[in-house]
Design a protein around this motif. Structure first.
Motif, PDB file in Angstrom:
ATOM      1  N   LEU A 175       0.832  -1.207   0.000  1.00 52.44           N
ATOM      2  CA  LEU A 175       0.000   0.000   0.000  1.00 52.44           C
ATOM      3  C   LEU A 175       0.868   1.259   0.000  1.00 52.44           C
ATOM      4  O   LEU A 175       0.533   2.256  -0.650  1.00 52.44           O
ATOM      5  CB  LEU A 175      -0.934  -0.008   1.218  1.00 52.44           C
ATOM      6  N   LEU A 176       1.988   1.228   0.714  1.00 54.69           N
ATOM      7  CA  LEU A 176       2.875   2.388   0.756  1.00 54.69           C
ATOM      8  C   LEU A 176       3.446   2.678  -0.628  1.00 54.69           C
ATOM      9  O   LEU A 176       3.438   3.821  -1.098  1.00 54.69           O
ATOM     10  CB  LEU A 176       4.018   2.149   1.748  1.00 54.69           C
ATOM     11  N   VAL A 177       3.931   1.634  -1.293  1.00 50.02           N
ATOM     12  CA  VAL A 177       4.467   1.839  -2.637  1.00 50.02           C
ATOM     13  C   VAL A 177       3.361   2.326  -3.570  1.00 50.02           C
ATOM     14  O   VAL A 177       3.545   3.223  -4.397  1.00 50.02           O
ATOM     15  CB  VAL A 177       5.108   0.544  -3.172  1.00 50.02           C
ATOM     16  N   GLY A 178       2.134   1.758  -3.375  1.00 44.57           N
ATOM     17  CA  GLY A 178       0.988   2.187  -4.169  1.00 44.57           C
ATOM     18  C   GLY A 178       0.710   3.673  -3.965  1.00 44.57           C
ATOM     19  O   GLY A 178       0.366   4.393  -4.915  1.00 44.57           O
ATOM     20  N   ALA A 179       0.865   4.139  -2.717  1.00 47.91           N
ATOM     21  CA  ALA A 179       0.632   5.552  -2.417  1.00 47.91           C
ATOM     22  C   ALA A 179       1.601   6.427  -3.193  1.00 47.91           C
ATOM     23  O   ALA A 179       1.227   7.469  -3.758  1.00 47.91           O
ATOM     24  CB  ALA A 179       0.786   5.783  -0.910  1.00 47.91           C
ATOM     25  N   VAL A 180       2.846   6.008  -3.223  1.00 52.13           N
ATOM     26  CA  VAL A 180       3.851   6.777  -3.970  1.00 52.13           C
ATOM     27  C   VAL A 180       3.455   6.848  -5.446  1.00 52.13           C
ATOM     28  O   VAL A 180       3.544   7.904  -6.087  1.00 52.13           O
ATOM     29  CB  VAL A 180       5.240   6.115  -3.815  1.00 52.13           C
ATOM     30  N   MET A 181       2.950   5.716  -5.968  1.00 50.90           N
ATOM     31  CA  MET A 181       2.576   5.705  -7.383  1.00 50.90           C
ATOM     32  C   MET A 181       1.382   6.619  -7.638  1.00 50.90           C
ATOM     33  O   MET A 181       1.319   7.322  -8.650  1.00 50.90           O
ATOM     34  CB  MET A 181       2.276   4.273  -7.821  1.00 50.90           C
ATOM     35  N   MET A 182       0.422   6.623  -6.702  1.00 45.71           N
ATOM     36  CA  MET A 182      -0.732   7.511  -6.855  1.00 45.71           C
ATOM     37  C   MET A 182      -0.267   8.958  -6.858  1.00 45.71           C
ATOM     38  O   MET A 182      -0.720   9.774  -7.673  1.00 45.71           O
ATOM     39  CB  MET A 182      -1.713   7.284  -5.706  1.00 45.71           C
TER      40      MET A 182
END
Lengths: 385, 553
Positions: free
Chosen positions: A25-32
């Protein structure tokens, strides 16, 4: 002297999965953020879309049910130490067999037709699982290759059947037929359990099957044999177990679970047809592969798989809300699932290393100078200190 | 015996090769080593002697970098060194041969030897040169190993030779051998001792860990005895006797029989290469000659892993109420014979009959159903599922028996009650029934397998390597249980590479050589020497003549 290491092992086994999810989820946040969207907003939309209302929960459960059945099938195969990568093909065969049954007996009453189409789906998947299972058991054919290849055969068979014998001949689009069956008999539709949602009988069936398979694996002599064969073929052989038959049956059962998932995808769908787009994932939605992730996330335990299937179902359903709210493509969810897999595998590696170290320190140290690559196979039998 | 070892090390310098001073190592409150001093000169064999748990292995693991000492100092050639890992130890020229070999089973001997070393051709391997060097070393030290053989095909003795070759190839100055003879036959032990002597002659320092008095006395230059983590004393082998060593080891004088048991010697004293007659401790055989044989094997031929026949036209009979022991150098078809009788391996001709029922070609389930109990040689691989719990392994062969399953459902309560009673009856030391079996000691795993097999009340009991690699107390317990089975009328067949064990247990000994029975002996009427000659392939009549010739010279 091993208490410190044991504690670390314990920590690893309990925090590994949540940590993998949080990491993804953290990496996903960076991508968002890279897409220019607000991650907090995005995740709120995702959670809202997946779990925020009874309708959302119903949609999530319907998405989760086939994933759960595949995961349960994967549990059976992996417990027998057979890597069933053929879930996609088995789902397709289950879908075809169940749809063909509904087409053949449209007038049977629901009480008979629904169990019949579910059984037909299971039988179709079982046949598609039995083939690689028997080949592995009796001819030592690598099941990873054979199941993947059977996926390709299944998709061609599906394309053929939906181009000819099973196609809906009444619906002509411009210049050709749509690769789908006609509307299946309403008697075969899985009934909605909670009005105002999509929650259908198939969800209940999947959960019951998960409990049944848990029971099978840990409370029956057949399950005992599957686990013994999966952990040690030599010991199972010495104990007089029918190793080859057990491997074949485990793969057959695994395929049956995937085939049942295929039936759910047909009769629990909104269209109530078997529809494809010429590829395999058009019908399965990659459930055959995502189910493997669900099973691993659930520690190859059918009951934990219920939770992890619901979680992954939520990710898929919530992904659409995420796209609506933030404009980030819902494909991000696919990326999230992929990231979760990467994190799980990495943490599993660390855990394995911690365990090997614990064993090595307790018994014999890692291979001496000359053999850094020696597998720790000889470390199991604790020598006298 | 000591004449072959130079009294003075060949290249003596002032500082010894290795000096360990005041080594102390504690584990969670247990003091494994308490201020131990130990040194090794180049060109000597220095044995570490003591009971299991006396601290021998711990001391050597400190030396090899597995454990950091809590106090103490290590010097090599007089200068202090820090050994924090096995890599450090190797850099200082220290090698160690473990009880469990560190070989890659799927690679060849040459690959295993070269593994981890820089090649003479940079990034490319140089198999020709490696093989050539291995052949040289094999010849120099009489270590018979084919460099091209794949490790999994080798016997335990051959694997140990590969380990020694690895150390020689790396040109170690100091080699530690942790109970190297525990897995070897008497002949292999003699071969090993010859190799070790030659290594000492070449100026290497050797540390030999053992609790077998005979070997320690026969091989050592000096002997250090440890007890409860303390050094009791160090004495030259010339000043040591069996009684002195045993007394030092246990702290007080023992009655002779107990001393024999404590040191793993079922036989008489100081039978160093086995030329003295056995004391004949085996109990008198019950009168069984009149009962019909329960297990009859005729003209049995069994293929081995390497494509040739491992068992060739073998015949044997075992009657109820007797223990028949199969002795032989490892790799003479014993394993294949046991596997054929148990149904794991197919025979190509001949017959196996159990109590009148044809078992030839039967699978293991059928052999068990007919009344065979079987304890396999590789207990952690074949005897149990290592990742299963104690209870699951106790159930392993009975999961479909009506007592434990009804209509395919396991009867949890009955199973647990049965398992609990077996754990108690066989004194299996486990924290609970749900403990993973892999965490138990070898002795307890063997007790678990024995419990499982004996609970089925077999008519014929086949036990391969009953006590290999397990502690003395568990070994004695298992021997008692085997004798108890004999008393109950079971036909017991044991296959063992430990001649002492066979001689103390069996009523009749069959010696296997190259796949068939070369001769039969009775422990009360034959000597180790006679049996040893048969194991070497010399037929009994010839063996008698040879023994007689020896006796007269």
């Amino acid at each position: 002297m091993r208490s410190g290491v044991d504690w670390r092992l314990l920590l690893f086994s309990w925090i590994a999965l949540p940590a993998a999810l949080v990491g993804a989820l953290l990496v996903g946040a960076v991508m968002m953020a890279a897409f220019g969207a607000d991650p907090i907003n995005g995740y709120r939309a995702l959670v809202q879309g997946a779990f925020g209302s009874s309708y959302a929960l119903g949609a999530t459960a319907v998405k989760a049910a086939p994933l759960l059945l595949v995961a349960v099938g994967i549990c059976i195969a992996f417990r027998a130490n057979v890597f069933n990568i053929g879930g996609e093909g088995q789902i397709a065969m289950g879908g075809l067999a169940s749809a063909a049954t509904a087409l053949a007996f449209p007038n049977l009453p629901s009480v008979i037709l629904i169990p019949l189409v579910l059984l037909a789906g299971a039988a179709g998947g079982a046949a598609w699982g039995a083939i690689p299972g028997a080949f592995k058991a009796y001819f030592n054919v690598n099941e990873i290759l054979s199941t993947i290849m059977l996926n390709l055969v299944a998709v061609q068979l599906m394309n053929f059947l939906l181009a000819g014998p099973m196609v809906d001949k009444s619906a002509f689009s411009t210049g050709g037929l749509i690769p789908e069956t006609r509307l299946l008999s309403p008697n075969s539709w899985l009934p909605i359990l909670v009005p105002g949602t999509q929650l259908h009988l198939g969800v209940l069936v999947a959960v019951i099957v998960a409990f049944a398979v848990y029971f099978l694996l840990w409370r029956t002599s057949f399950g005992f044999r599957i686990r013994a064969v999966g952990l040690s073929i030599p010991a199972a052989t010495y104990a007089g177990m029918p190793v080859k038959r057990t491997v074949t049956l485990a793969m057959t059962l695994s395929g049956a679970m995937c085939g049942l998932a295929g039936a759910l995808l047909v009769f629990g769908s909104l269209s109530h047809r078997l529809v494809t787009d010429g590829s395999l994932t058009g019908f399965t939605g990659s459930a055959g592969f995502n189910g493997i992730v669900v099973a691993l996330f659930g520690g190859l335990n059918p009951i934990y798989a219920i939770v992890s299937a619901f979680l992954f179902g939520g990710l898929v359903v919530g992904g659409n809300s995420l796209q609506v709210a933030t404009g980030v493509p819902s494909d991000l969810v696919t990326t999230l699932i992929g990231l979760a897999v990467v994190f799980i595998v990495s943490l599993e590696y660390l855990r394995h290393r911690a365990r090997s170290r614990a064993l090595a320190l307790a018994h014999v140290a890692p291979a001496g100078a000359g053999t850094p690559g020696t597998p720790p196979a000889t470390l199991v039998d604790g020598g006298s200190a | 015996m000591n004449a072959t070892i130079p009294a003075e090390p060949t290249d003596r310098t002032d500082a010894p090769l290795l000096e360990m001073r005041g080594i102390t190592k504690r584990f969670a409150g247990v003091v494994a080593n308490d201020g131990v001093d130990f040194d090794v000169q180049a060109g000597e064999v220095h044995s570490l002697f003591g009971e299991n748990g006396a601290g021998k292995s711990t001391l050597m693991r400190v030396l090899y970098g597995f454990h950091r000492p809590d106090a103490g100092e290590i010097r090599m050639h007089g200068s202090p060194v820090t050994i924090g890992s096995p890599a450090d130890a190797i850099r200082h020229g220290i090698g160690m041969i473990h009880q469990h070999f560190m070989l890659v089973n799927t690679l060849s001997v040459a690959d295993n030897v070269a593994l981890g070393l820089p090649s003479s051709r940079g990034p490319l391997t140089d198999p020709g040169r490696v093989s050539e060097r291995i052949r040289e070393l094999s010849e120099t030290y009489h270590l018979r190993v084919d460099p091209n053989a794949v490790v999994w095909q080798l016997s335990v003795g051959e694997r140990q030779r590969v380990e020694i070759l690895k150390a020689l190839y790396r040109n170690v100055a100091l080699l530690i051998l942790d109970e190297p003879t525990a897995v070897l036959t008497p002949q292999e032990v003699d071969d090993l001792i010859a190799v070790l002597r030659q290594m000492a002659q070449d100026g290497k320092g050797l540390v030999f860990i053992s609790h077998k008095v005979r070997e320690v006395l026969g091989l050592s230059t000096r002997i250090t005895v440890l007890r409860h983590g303390h050094r009791v004393g160090t004495l030259p082998a010339s000043a040591a006797t069996r009684d002195i060593l045993v007394e030092m080891m246990v702290g007080h004088a023992l009655a002779p029989e107990r001393a024999a048991v404590a040191t793993g010697e079922a036989l008489s004293d100081a039978a160093i290469v086995g030329l003295t007659p056995a004391a004949g401790q085996a109990p008198p055989a019950p009168a069984v000659a009149t009962t019909p044989p329960r297990l009859v094997v005729r003209d049995l031929t069994v293929p081995g892993d390497r494509g040739t026949d491992a068992v060739r036209g073998l015949g044997l009979e075992v009657r109820g109420g007797e223990i028949v022991g199969i002795a032989g150098v490892s790799g003479n078809g014993q394993r294949e014979l046991a596997e054929a009788i148990s149904g794991v391996r197919r025979s190509t001709s001949g017959s196996i009959v159990l109590d009148g029922t044809e078992l030839t070609g039967a699978n293991p389930a059928r052999a068990r159903a007919v009344g065979l109990g079987y304890v396999p040689e590789e207990r952690t691989r074949d005897g149990v599922v290592a990742d299963f719990s104690v209870a699951e392994n106790l159930l392993l062969v009975d999961s479909t028996a009506p007592a434990f399953s009804r209509l395919g459902f396991l009867r949890g309560r009955e199973i647990r009650r049965h398992c609990q009673s077996l754990v108690e009856a066989f004194d299996i030391r486990t924290p609970s029934l749900d403990t993973p079996t892999r965490t138990l000691s070898g002795g307890n795993i063997q007790k678990l397998i024995m419990a499982r097999e004996l609970s089925r009340e077999p008519r014929v009991l086949l036990v391969a390597q009953p006590t290999r690699g397990i502690d003395v107390a568990a070994a004695r317990y298992i021997h008692e249980r085997l004798r108890e089975q004999r008393a109950r009328g079971t036909a017991v067949l044991i296959v063992s590479e430990d001649l002492d064990e066979v001689m103390s247990l069996a009523d009749r000994i069959l010696v296997m050589y190259e796949g068939s029975v070369i001769g039969e002996a009775r422990p009360d009427a034959s000597t180790r020497a006679e049996i040893g000659l048969m194991m070497a392939g010399i037929r009994p009549d010839a063996a008698n003549a040879a023994a007689a010739a020896r006796a007269t010279t």
